[in-house]
Design an enzyme around this catalytic site. Sequence first.
Site, PDB file in Angstrom:
ATOM      1  N   LYS A  45       1.634 -29.856 -18.367  1.00  0.00           N
ATOM      2  CA  LYS A  45       2.162 -30.978 -19.150  1.00  0.00           C
ATOM      3  C   LYS A  45       3.235 -31.703 -18.336  1.00  0.00           C
ATOM      4  CE  LYS A  45       3.469 -33.642 -22.585  1.00  0.00           C
ATOM      5  NZ  LYS A  45       2.623 -34.816 -22.951  1.00  0.00           N
ATOM      6  N   CYS A 130       3.617 -42.879 -19.186  1.00  0.00           N
ATOM      7  CA  CYS A 130       3.725 -42.378 -20.559  1.00  0.00           C
ATOM      8  C   CYS A 130       4.066 -43.533 -21.496  1.00  0.00           C
ATOM      9  CB  CYS A 130       4.779 -41.293 -20.703  1.00  0.00           C
ATOM     10  SG  CYS A 130       4.919 -40.828 -22.458  1.00  0.00           S
ATOM     11  N   VAL A 193      -7.545 -43.014 -16.038  1.00  0.00           N
ATOM     12  CA  VAL A 193      -6.390 -43.704 -16.558  1.00  0.00           C
ATOM     13  C   VAL A 193      -5.667 -42.853 -17.590  1.00  0.00           C
ATOM     14  CG1 VAL A 193      -7.412 -46.006 -16.284  1.00  0.00           C
ATOM     15  CG2 VAL A 193      -7.833 -44.749 -18.410  1.00  0.00           C
TER      16      VAL A 193
HETATM   17  O1  RRO Z   1       3.590 -37.103 -24.220  1.00  0.00           O
HETATM   18  C1  RRO Z   1       2.993 -38.172 -24.479  1.00  0.00           C
HETATM   19  O2  RRO Z   1       3.169 -38.796 -25.530  1.00  0.00           O
HETATM   20  C2  RRO Z   1       2.056 -38.768 -23.514  1.00  0.00           C
HETATM   21  C3  RRO Z   1       2.264 -38.856 -22.167  1.00  0.00           C
HETATM   22 BR1  RRO Z   1       3.701 -38.077 -21.294  1.00  0.00          BR
HETATM   23  C4  RRO Z   1       1.320 -39.550 -21.366  1.00  0.00           C
HETATM   24  O3  RRO Z   1       1.429 -39.687 -20.149  1.00  0.00           O
HETATM   25  N1  RRO Z   1       0.254 -40.095 -21.979  1.00  0.00           N
HETATM   26  C5  RRO Z   1       0.078 -40.017 -23.298  1.00  0.00           C
HETATM   27  O4  RRO Z   1      -0.907 -40.551 -23.811  1.00  0.00           O
HETATM   28  N2  RRO Z   1       0.976 -39.338 -24.061  1.00  0.00           N
END
Ligand code: RRO
Length: 311
Positions: A45, A130, A193
């Site tokens: 993560k 993100c 992506v």
């Molecule tokens: O943690 C998230 O909400 C999240 C991240 Br870091 C990301 O890179 N892509 C996404 O869809 N959610």
Amino acid sequence: MVDISTSISGTTLPNVFFNASGVWCQHEDELQAMVESHSGALITKSATLAPRQGNPSPRYLPLPLGSISSMGLPNEGYEYYLRYACSFNYSRTKPLFISLSGLSLGDSVKMVEAFVAADLPCMLEINFSCPNVPGKPQLGYDFEAMDAALATLAPLIKKPFGIKLPPFFDIAHFDLVAAVCQKYSNLAFLTCVNSIGNGLAIDFETETALIKPKDGYGGLSGAMILNTALANVNAFYRRLPDKQIIGVGGVASGKEAFLHILAGASAVQIGTQLMEEGPAVFERLNKELAEIMAAKGYNTIEDFRGRLKTL
Ligand code: RRO
């Protein structure tokens, strides 16, 4: 026998599939399930400097054609993933990728320095995309800031590394982002992506947003983003022949994986389908991709990777 192995910047993966960062990879028990699965690699993560709880729930929901989520970067903090990477049995398992997502460039520098000092055989995927931290626009849509971040991080990392990009929707943006990436020779792979940011899913009966964070706005993933993902994979594959592309978006079966590879992907990550099906998905995907290749007469992924025909 069909061979579905691949290699990313010189590291061999026994098959092209692994998890998209964010899915099945926050805690050590999930990472262990990834190790025990039939995936070709695993990624952690996205880590921040300090641990984060993320956004309030409900924050992920499957939709008829994919999913919507706004997790808000829940993670255990980079030291947790650094400890995991230090204890990882590299010779007996499979390649390990580490995703880092600093909330500032200074945070990213600190995390990168810690991983560089540990001198581990894991590969870094820096997340520039993100979409779900309230009040924080993503770096991937600010090309100057992305260039500045790469100018700082690439020389620090020294070894080959990758970046996770958001989807782009304009040919001029493909050109601009490719020109930035081209400047950094150890930027070895682009993961294309991330989710399509800030969609809105609404319950027709209750007239209510389906997820809680950000008034219901969240990243779109799964089947509904397959064609956007394929376009981004192919756009960067065409523009950056010296770099590799990891495809992610809308892969639920061997068929979509085949299309990602045909568009130019050297490996394929699984997000929504892994959420819905669990790590058993990898055994099925391996089998389905191998069957498609056998039926089409391809022995290795290099026999068709990037060989998309156009009219
Ligand atoms: O943690 C998230 O909400 C999240 C991240 Br870091 C990301 O890179 N892509 C996404 O869809 N959610």
